[in-house]
Design a protein around this motif. Structure first.
Motif, short mmCIF file in Angstrom:
data_model
loop_
_atom_site.label_atom_id
_atom_site.label_comp_id
_atom_site.label_asym_id
_atom_site.label_seq_id
_atom_site.Cartn_x
_atom_site.Cartn_y
_atom_site.Cartn_z
N GLU A 118 -3.41 0.93 -11.19
CA GLU A 118 -3.45 1.83 -12.36
C GLU A 118 -4.88 2.09 -12.81
O GLU A 118 -5.19 3.14 -13.35
N GLU A 140 -0.42 -7.98 -11.25
CA GLU A 140 -1.88 -7.81 -11.23
C GLU A 140 -2.29 -6.73 -10.24
O GLU A 140 -3.18 -5.93 -10.52
N ARG A 160 -1.59 -3.41 -11.85
CA ARG A 160 -2.63 -3.12 -12.87
C ARG A 160 -3.90 -2.59 -12.22
O ARG A 160 -4.51 -1.64 -12.72
#
Length: 178
Positions: free
Chosen positions: A51, A45, A48
């Motif tokens: 990103e 997580e 992510r």
């Protein structure tokens, strides 16, 4: 925004554990270990969110002996930018871990602390909540989805009646579920 992610070394979930002859625990010598699966989800997580441009630095943190370096290397390979190893031999109780994590969170000035909802070795489900209590910051537990917008985190979690969405102010502690 800097994020700290707890990565605990546990007996690998694929290993068939054997109880010690005195019943005091399980045999861990010579047994394959890996990162706690719920901590892997927490690391995923955090990656992510980086990103998406919401996180600038991911710091993996663990407590334990020299063998924990392998877990930190896994976290770095997974996407952590750097790692902190708090060296401590023997069993670490949840409150001891929470105090160490809280101190590191303050020192690092991180806005978010991710941890798995529980470790598969003790199933205590306490450390994340204790970190939040020690620092008097927001917490959201059993997260299945996390979104960051400014100084707020929106956390979706599964409950018996379906999905529940919470909004917490940062800094915060978030524990992750499947």
């Amino acid at each position: 925004m800097k994020v700290l992610v707890s990565v605990k070394r546990v007996v690998d979930y694929n290993v068939r554990v054997q109880v010690k002859s005195d019943g005091s625990g399980v045999i861990t010598d010579g047994v394959k270990h890996s990162m706690n699966p719920f901590d892997e989800i927490a690391m995923e997580e955090a990656v992510r969110l980086r990103e998406k441009g919401k996180v600038t630095e991911i710091v993996a943190i663990t407590i334990g002996g020299a063998k924990n370096e392998e877990t930190l290397r896994s976290a770095l390979a997974f996407g952590a930018d750097r790692a902190i190893h708090i060296k401590e031999e023997g069993d670490i109780q949840p409150l001891t871990a929470a105090r160490a994590f809280a101190a590191a969170l303050k020192q690092e000035d991180a806005k978010l602390f991710f941890a798995g909802k529980q470790a598969i070795d003790d199933d205590a489900n306490q450390t994340g909540q204790m970190v939040a209590a020690l620092l008097d910051i927001a917490q959201a537990t059993f997260a299945s989805k996390v979104e960051i917008d400014g100084d707020k985190a929106t956390v979706t979690r599964e409950v018996d009646a379906g999905l529940e969405t919470l909004e917490v102010d940062l800094p915060a502690v978030i524990t992750t579920d499947l």
